[in-house]
Design an enzyme around this catalytic site. Sequence first.
Site: not given
Ligand code: GDP
Ligand code: IMO
Ligand code: MG
Length: 420
Positions: A11-12, A15, A39-40, A141, A220, A297-298
């Site tokens: 994840g993160d 995307k 969290g996107h 169900r 994720q 969640t920070g």
């Molecule tokens: P997602 O859940 O896959 O959408 O990713 P998140 O938003 O949770 O986390 C990605 C973080 O990286 C965010 O704070 C974006 O603003 C940041 N981000 C995305 N692409 C880049 C990049 O190429 N460089 C940097 N420095 N930050 C990026």
């Molecule tokens: P995005 O879409 C990163 C992780 C949680 C935990 C596990 C299970 O922003 O990439 P849950 O609450 O889904 O039962 O937690 O999955 N997790 C993520 N980690 N990015 C996410 O979403 C996540 N969604 C869930 O931290 O380890």
């Molecule tokens: Mg995220």
Amino acid sequence: MTTIVVGMQWGDEGKGKIIDILSEKADIIVRYQGGNNAGHTIVLPKEKFILHLIPSGILHKNKKCVIGNGVVVDPQSLIEEIVDLKKRGIEIDKNLLISERCHLIFPYHRILDKLREKKGLLKIGTTGRGIGPCYADKVSRCGIRFADLYSNDFKKKLKNNIKEKNAVLKTYGFKGFVFTEVYEQYQEFGERLKSYVCNCAAILNKAIGNKKNVLFEGAQGTLLDIDYGTYPYVTSSNAIAGGVCAGAGIAPTSIDKIIGVIKAYTTRVGEGPFPGQFSPKLMREFQHLGKEYGATTGRARRCGWFDAVLARHSVKINNLKTIAITKLDVLSNCETIKICTGYRYKNEVLKDLPADSDILFHCQPIYEEYAGWQEDISQIKEYKNLPDSAKKYLCKIEKLLMVKIKIVSVGSERGQTIFI
Ligand code: GDP
Ligand code: IMO
Ligand code: MG
């Protein structure tokens, strides 16, 4: 044309940024799994948006944004997101569609999630949003869907569930929920969301038939997938590309293209195995440089070098030919950069991801080392202008994964993107 964007790590991966960019050419953007655990982040010149349930295409004008049936919806959280976006001038009412088949998260799901984390035998490090318990009810169900909210059976279904959940909650020492309070609250949520609720699969299939551009937004990532992730340290849905069919009501033959999104290094939030996790000092540096704190969640994200074993697993499971690599800029100033190419486990060398998380906990990464670069690359617009060592690093990743890198992201803003 239909395109899936799928996370290749835990994840993160960024995307949200990539989907926002690709949305420009899409007609419809669809979430197909997960919930407000996601969290996107999308960064515009003067504003930052973090989307949890609403697809990341919503910032573009006149794009339909669909919350597919595979998504579990916390209506309170969704209403808050809608209100916030509307306040910021984003058009929602004309563009948002929610599947009548989406399962609803109730307060008892959230509490059960949190209590299990606190008092259960296994700590996953969940987001505490009630995701797992809601999906569990769906499979058992006894889940409640949007369609139920508007039916005469809602009362009976909720009554049964509250009775059952209160009995379980008592074993954790929690007093339980009062039926009428939850019932009234959810009736109100139902009314507030009614105008968005519809048969999304029918709309999507018609749009695909009419050759519209549909973008499916994974939440994720592959390593958090309930089947192909690092079970049990995963989320409760199919985050892989394969999740689209069941989660949006689309046939496999309707999928044209799949793009994987991967960070130039690795991160994970929550518990679970992570073979290449940095030592605390290097981890703090990456958390600081890459702002690696969860968008939902920070929590601080755990960090490590790029792991080609995990990435190859994602390439196979999602049959990836093209990928987007993000956060390459964060690696600037590293004297040397490492890539994990295999794991040492007892006397063996593993090249594939083991299914057993207990084995993964005991794997030692095997690294290859490369020269880093010192230049700031965050303003570079063309591949050819990247430092040689950055290009070498990207070529190595392409070779190890047997994919083509089509997008290189060098910063969080839309413009900080190199198309190859
Ligand atoms: P997602 O859940 O896959 O959408 O990713 P998140 O938003 O949770 O986390 C990605 C973080 O990286 C965010 O704070 C974006 O603003 C940041 N981000 C995305 N692409 C880049 C990049 O190429 N460089 C940097 N420095 N930050 C990026
Ligand atoms: P995005 O879409 C990163 C992780 C949680 C935990 C596990 C299970 O922003 O990439 P849950 O609450 O889904 O039962 O937690 O999955 N997790 C993520 N980690 N990015 C996410 O979403 C996540 N969604 C869930 O931290 O380890
Ligand atoms: Mg995220």
